[in-house]
Design a protein around this motif. Sequence first.
Motif, PDB file in Angstrom:
ATOM      1  N   LEU A  62      26.952  55.263  19.875  1.00  0.00           N
ATOM      2  CA  LEU A  62      27.980  55.557  20.872  1.00  0.00           C
ATOM      3  C   LEU A  62      28.715  54.294  21.320  1.00  0.00           C
ATOM      4  CD1 LEU A  62      25.917  58.160  22.892  1.00  0.00           C
ATOM      5  CD2 LEU A  62      28.006  58.635  21.588  1.00  0.00           C
ATOM      6  N   PHE A  63      27.996  53.201  21.466  1.00  0.00           N
ATOM      7  CA  PHE A  63      28.622  51.964  21.926  1.00  0.00           C
ATOM      8  C   PHE A  63      29.562  51.391  20.867  1.00  0.00           C
ATOM      9  CE2 PHE A  63      28.854  47.409  22.869  1.00  0.00           C
ATOM     10  CZ  PHE A  63      29.191  47.450  24.209  1.00  0.00           C
ATOM     11  N   HIS A  64      29.190  51.556  19.592  1.00  0.00           N
ATOM     12  CA  HIS A  64      29.975  50.986  18.495  1.00  0.00           C
ATOM     13  C   HIS A  64      30.784  52.047  17.759  1.00  0.00           C
ATOM     14  CE1 HIS A  64      27.999  47.123  19.021  1.00  0.00           C
ATOM     15  NE2 HIS A  64      26.824  47.720  18.981  1.00  0.00           N
ATOM     16  N   PRO A 139      28.943  47.389  34.995  1.00  0.00           N
ATOM     17  CA  PRO A 139      28.501  46.132  34.352  1.00  0.00           C
ATOM     18  C   PRO A 139      28.038  45.052  35.324  1.00  0.00           C
ATOM     19  CG  PRO A 139      30.491  46.953  33.299  1.00  0.00           C
ATOM     20  CD  PRO A 139      30.275  47.803  34.528  1.00  0.00           C
ATOM     21  N   TYR A 140      28.347  45.206  36.620  1.00  0.00           N
ATOM     22  CA  TYR A 140      27.940  44.221  37.625  1.00  0.00           C
ATOM     23  C   TYR A 140      26.700  44.660  38.399  1.00  0.00           C
ATOM     24  CZ  TYR A 140      32.658  42.746  36.504  1.00  0.00           C
ATOM     25  OH  TYR A 140      33.793  42.368  35.830  1.00  0.00           O
ATOM     26  N   GLY A 141      26.119  45.798  38.004  1.00  0.00           N
ATOM     27  CA  GLY A 141      24.900  46.278  38.643  1.00  0.00           C
ATOM     28  C   GLY A 141      25.117  47.123  39.880  1.00  0.00           C
ATOM     29  N   ASN A 142      26.356  47.586  40.086  1.00  0.00           N
ATOM     30  CA  ASN A 142      26.665  48.423  41.238  1.00  0.00           C
ATOM     31  C   ASN A 142      26.634  49.894  40.851  1.00  0.00           C
ATOM     32  OD1 ASN A 142      27.349  46.108  42.924  1.00  0.00           O
ATOM     33  ND2 ASN A 142      29.186  45.954  41.648  1.00  0.00           N
ATOM     34  N   LEU A 143      26.109  50.736  41.739  1.00  0.00           N
ATOM     35  CA  LEU A 143      26.123  52.178  41.498  1.00  0.00           C
ATOM     36  C   LEU A 143      27.523  52.730  41.698  1.00  0.00           C
ATOM     37  CD1 LEU A 143      23.008  53.855  43.167  1.00  0.00           C
ATOM     38  CD2 LEU A 143      23.504  53.652  40.735  1.00  0.00           C
ATOM     39  N   THR A 144      27.901  53.645  40.821  1.00  0.00           N
ATOM     40  CA  THR A 144      29.181  54.319  40.979  1.00  0.00           C
ATOM     41  C   THR A 144      29.107  55.713  40.370  1.00  0.00           C
ATOM     42  OG1 THR A 144      31.585  54.058  40.711  1.00  0.00           O
ATOM     43  CG2 THR A 144      30.206  53.480  38.819  1.00  0.00           C
ATOM     44  N   THR A 147      33.147  60.722  36.010  1.00  0.00           N
ATOM     45  CA  THR A 147      33.078  61.963  35.242  1.00  0.00           C
ATOM     46  C   THR A 147      33.537  61.706  33.815  1.00  0.00           C
ATOM     47  OG1 THR A 147      35.339  62.644  35.822  1.00  0.00           O
ATOM     48  CG2 THR A 147      33.558  63.377  37.286  1.00  0.00           C
ATOM     49  N   THR A 148      33.069  62.562  32.912  1.00  0.00           N
ATOM     50  CA  THR A 148      33.537  62.527  31.531  1.00  0.00           C
ATOM     51  C   THR A 148      33.814  63.954  31.079  1.00  0.00           C
ATOM     52  OG1 THR A 148      31.261  62.630  30.671  1.00  0.00           O
ATOM     53  CG2 THR A 148      32.252  60.438  30.907  1.00  0.00           C
ATOM     54  N   LYS A 149      34.666  64.080  30.087  1.00  0.00           N
ATOM     55  CA  LYS A 149      34.965  65.405  29.551  1.00  0.00           C
ATOM     56  C   LYS A 149      34.092  65.678  28.328  1.00  0.00           C
ATOM     57  CE  LYS A 149      38.697  63.716  26.584  1.00  0.00           C
ATOM     58  NZ  LYS A 149      40.113  63.837  26.204  1.00  0.00           N
ATOM     59  N   ASN A 150      33.918  66.941  28.043  1.00  0.00           N
ATOM     60  CA  ASN A 150      33.186  67.390  26.854  1.00  0.00           C
ATOM     61  C   ASN A 150      31.828  66.700  26.756  1.00  0.00           C
ATOM     62  OD1 ASN A 150      35.333  69.138  26.203  1.00  0.00           O
ATOM     63  ND2 ASN A 150      36.446  67.437  25.292  1.00  0.00           N
ATOM     64  N   GLN A 151      31.545  66.035  25.610  1.00  0.00           N
ATOM     65  CA  GLN A 151      30.280  65.303  25.466  1.00  0.00           C
ATOM     66  C   GLN A 151      30.498  63.792  25.446  1.00  0.00           C
ATOM     67  OE1 GLN A 151      27.502  66.554  25.968  1.00  0.00           O
ATOM     68  NE2 GLN A 151      27.717  68.748  25.567  1.00  0.00           N
ATOM     69  N   ASP A 152      31.583  63.334  26.053  1.00  0.00           N
ATOM     70  CA  ASP A 152      31.803  61.889  26.174  1.00  0.00           C
ATOM     71  C   ASP A 152      30.719  61.293  27.069  1.00  0.00           C
ATOM     72  OD1 ASP A 152      34.040  62.447  24.723  1.00  0.00           O
ATOM     73  OD2 ASP A 152      35.483  61.850  26.266  1.00  0.00           O
ATOM     74  N   THR A 153      30.448  60.015  26.861  1.00  0.00           N
ATOM     75  CA  THR A 153      29.457  59.305  27.662  1.00  0.00           C
ATOM     76  C   THR A 153      30.080  58.043  28.260  1.00  0.00           C
ATOM     77  OG1 THR A 153      28.579  57.731  26.038  1.00  0.00           O
ATOM     78  CG2 THR A 153      27.760  60.002  25.914  1.00  0.00           C
ATOM     79  N   PRO A 154      29.457  57.481  29.291  1.00  0.00           N
ATOM     80  CA  PRO A 154      29.953  56.223  29.858  1.00  0.00           C
ATOM     81  C   PRO A 154      29.543  54.993  29.050  1.00  0.00           C
ATOM     82  CG  PRO A 154      28.667  57.511  31.465  1.00  0.00           C
ATOM     83  CD  PRO A 154      28.400  58.073  30.113  1.00  0.00           C
ATOM     84  N   ILE A 155      28.739  55.176  28.020  1.00  0.00           N
ATOM     85  CA  ILE A 155      28.184  54.036  27.284  1.00  0.00           C
ATOM     86  C   ILE A 155      29.254  53.126  26.683  1.00  0.00           C
ATOM     87  CG2 ILE A 155      26.769  53.394  25.269  1.00  0.00           C
ATOM     88  CD1 ILE A 155      24.944  55.739  25.969  1.00  0.00           C
ATOM     89  N   PHE A 159      28.873  51.102  30.977  1.00  0.00           N
ATOM     90  CA  PHE A 159      28.090  51.573  32.108  1.00  0.00           C
ATOM     91  C   PHE A 159      26.686  51.962  31.663  1.00  0.00           C
ATOM     92  CE2 PHE A 159      32.467  52.511  33.444  1.00  0.00           C
ATOM     93  CZ  PHE A 159      32.487  51.884  34.670  1.00  0.00           C
ATOM     94  N   TYR A 160      25.734  51.854  32.586  1.00  0.00           N
ATOM     95  CA  TYR A 160      24.352  52.245  32.321  1.00  0.00           C
ATOM     96  C   TYR A 160      24.068  53.542  33.061  1.00  0.00           C
ATOM     97  CZ  TYR A 160      19.298  52.289  32.141  1.00  0.00           C
ATOM     98  OH  TYR A 160      17.988  52.670  31.948  1.00  0.00           O
TER      99      TYR A 160
END
Length: 198
Positions: A62-64, A139-144, A147-155, A159-160
């Motif tokens: 997913l990341f690449h 990426p700075y360690g802050n919670l947030t 939303t994503t559509k379909n099966q998209d991910t934040p990766i 984001f973690y």
Amino acid sequence: MNEHYPFINPPLPYPYNALEPYIDEKTMMLHHDRHLQTYVDNLNNTLKNYPQYQSLSLEQLLFHIDCLPKEIQDSVKNNAGGVFNHLLYFSTLNHIDQSDKLLGSILNTFGSFEEFEKQFTSAALSVFGSGYAWLVYDPYGNLTILTTKNQDTPIPLGFYPVLNLDVWEHAYYLKHYNKRADYIRDWFSLLKKNLSIS
């Protein structure tokens, strides 16, 4: 779960009826055994003729995603995303790792759990059609919340993911019909239980 191809659909870490009355047994069976299994099967079928990518984990795929051949990018994005998203969703319905630490971070970020619930609910209700609401570390360690559509991910965005709420209709339609807000309220009942909030 295999870390790489061929991926498998691991058994639920709890009985299908363990989340009653919030999520019904039949929904859990269909959601896990059919919907998730389809994503697993499709991902394996996509990768079967690409041995050079079979050692990659879900997160690496997913990341690449932009580095993969064009002809399989959409399928990998949709199906690896479907597998990752569902595994996280199912695992956090009855257990949150380091729940005390997470609750502390939520309170520090949002001021109160009630404010977090309000903002997260609003995000989940805002998803048009199918998708997810997420609680992630940026990426700075802050919670947030995002939303994503379909099966998209934040990766791919760096984001973690901490937890997610599946707002595809198959996640709640048997019990709640088209009343997404009722499903979100039940999901929060489970989350509060996992975070030991009375």
